[in-house]
Design an enzyme around this catalytic site. Structure first.
Site, PDB file in Angstrom:
ATOM      1  N   HIS A  55       0.855  -1.192   0.000  1.00  0.00           N
ATOM      2  CA  HIS A  55       0.000   0.000   0.000  1.00  0.00           C
ATOM      3  C   HIS A  55       0.890   1.239   0.000  1.00  0.00           C
ATOM      4  O   HIS A  55       2.062   1.179   0.408  1.00  0.00           O
ATOM      5  CB  HIS A  55      -0.898   0.004   1.250  1.00  0.00           C
ATOM      6  CG  HIS A  55      -2.002  -1.008   1.198  1.00  0.00           C
ATOM      7  ND1 HIS A  55      -3.006  -1.062   2.143  1.00  0.00           N
ATOM      8  CD2 HIS A  55      -2.253  -1.999   0.308  1.00  0.00           C
ATOM      9  CE1 HIS A  55      -3.836  -2.049   1.839  1.00  0.00           C
ATOM     10  NE2 HIS A  55      -3.406  -2.639   0.735  1.00  0.00           N
ATOM     11  N   GLU A  57       1.015   3.758   1.937  1.00  0.00           N
ATOM     12  CA  GLU A  57       1.562   4.128   3.252  1.00  0.00           C
ATOM     13  C   GLU A  57       2.726   3.213   3.653  1.00  0.00           C
ATOM     14  O   GLU A  57       3.740   3.679   4.167  1.00  0.00           O
ATOM     15  CB  GLU A  57       0.479   4.039   4.336  1.00  0.00           C
ATOM     16  CG  GLU A  57      -0.721   4.945   4.110  1.00  0.00           C
ATOM     17  CD  GLU A  57      -1.882   4.245   3.412  1.00  0.00           C
ATOM     18  OE1 GLU A  57      -1.635   3.468   2.462  1.00  0.00           O
ATOM     19  OE2 GLU A  57      -3.027   4.470   3.820  1.00  0.00           O
ATOM     20  N   CYS A  85      -5.664   1.939   6.115  1.00  0.00           N
ATOM     21  CA  CYS A  85      -6.385   0.711   6.443  1.00  0.00           C
ATOM     22  C   CYS A  85      -5.818   0.159   7.766  1.00  0.00           C
ATOM     23  O   CYS A  85      -4.790   0.636   8.252  1.00  0.00           O
ATOM     24  CB  CYS A  85      -6.229  -0.296   5.294  1.00  0.00           C
ATOM     25  SG  CYS A  85      -4.595  -1.059   5.227  1.00  0.00           S
ATOM     26  N   CYS A  88      -2.075  -0.574   7.534  1.00  0.00           N
ATOM     27  CA  CYS A  88      -1.207   0.610   7.467  1.00  0.00           C
ATOM     28  C   CYS A  88      -1.265   1.409   8.768  1.00  0.00           C
ATOM     29  O   CYS A  88      -0.249   1.960   9.193  1.00  0.00           O
ATOM     30  CB  CYS A  88      -1.611   1.475   6.274  1.00  0.00           C
ATOM     31  SG  CYS A  88      -1.286   0.672   4.683  1.00  0.00           S
TER      32      CYS A  88
HETATM   33 ZN   LIG Z   1      -3.239   0.104   3.779  1.00  0.00          ZN
END
Ligand SMILES: [Zn+2]
Length: 148
Positions: A55, A57, A85, A88
């Site tokens: 992701h 992040e 999320c 993250c």
């Molecule tokens: Zn994430």
């Protein structure tokens, strides 16, 4: 690049994240800022890297820790186009990030039928051993537009 102080607004860094998001396998972008400088700018590379953890992040955290040669990102702020999320948000906790600034929320994405895990980053932080300041809704409409 050292910016004049008047340019170092949340919107400035969010625009960097937004520009980065357009390069991703999915439209998410993240920027990590330390001492008012962007030290990492990253997008989602899940498909490219065949890595479900890639992701924006996580990629930004990995860039930052590699650059700073430490696993600790205290005094850093992460700007992310979408609320982190749970994975993250947890990585932000483990990294010791001081502040999360996001654009669109997880709830915003669920409302437009994007696959999300329905746990806010604040819920993750509240269950952790630390506190992270959370700022919401910075350029939210621009962040959401990337999905439409
Ligand atoms: Zn994430």
């Amino acid at each position: 690049m050292v910016l004049p102080f008047y340019l170092m607004t949340p919107e400035y860094f969010m625009r960097l994240a937004l520009a980065e998001a357009t390069k991703g396998d999915a439209p998410y972008g993240a920027v990590i800022v330390k001492d008012n400088q962007a030290i990492a700018v990253a997008h989602n590379t899940v498909k490219r890297d065949k890595d479900p953890s890639a992701h924006a992040e996580i990629n930004a955290i990995r860039q930052s820790t590699a650059l700073l040669k430490t696993s600790v990102l205290e005094d850093c702020t992460i700007y992310t186009t979408v609320e982190p999320c749970p994975m993250c948000a947890t990585a932000c906790v483990w990294a010791g990030i001081a502040e999360i600034v996001y654009g669109a929320s997880i709830a915003d994405l669920i409302a437009i039928n994007q696959s999300q895990i329905n746990i806010t980053c604040e819920e993750v932080i509240a269950k952790s051993f630390t506190n992270i300041k959370v700022v919401k809704g910075v350029l939210r409409d621009d962040c959401l537009k990337l999905f439409l």
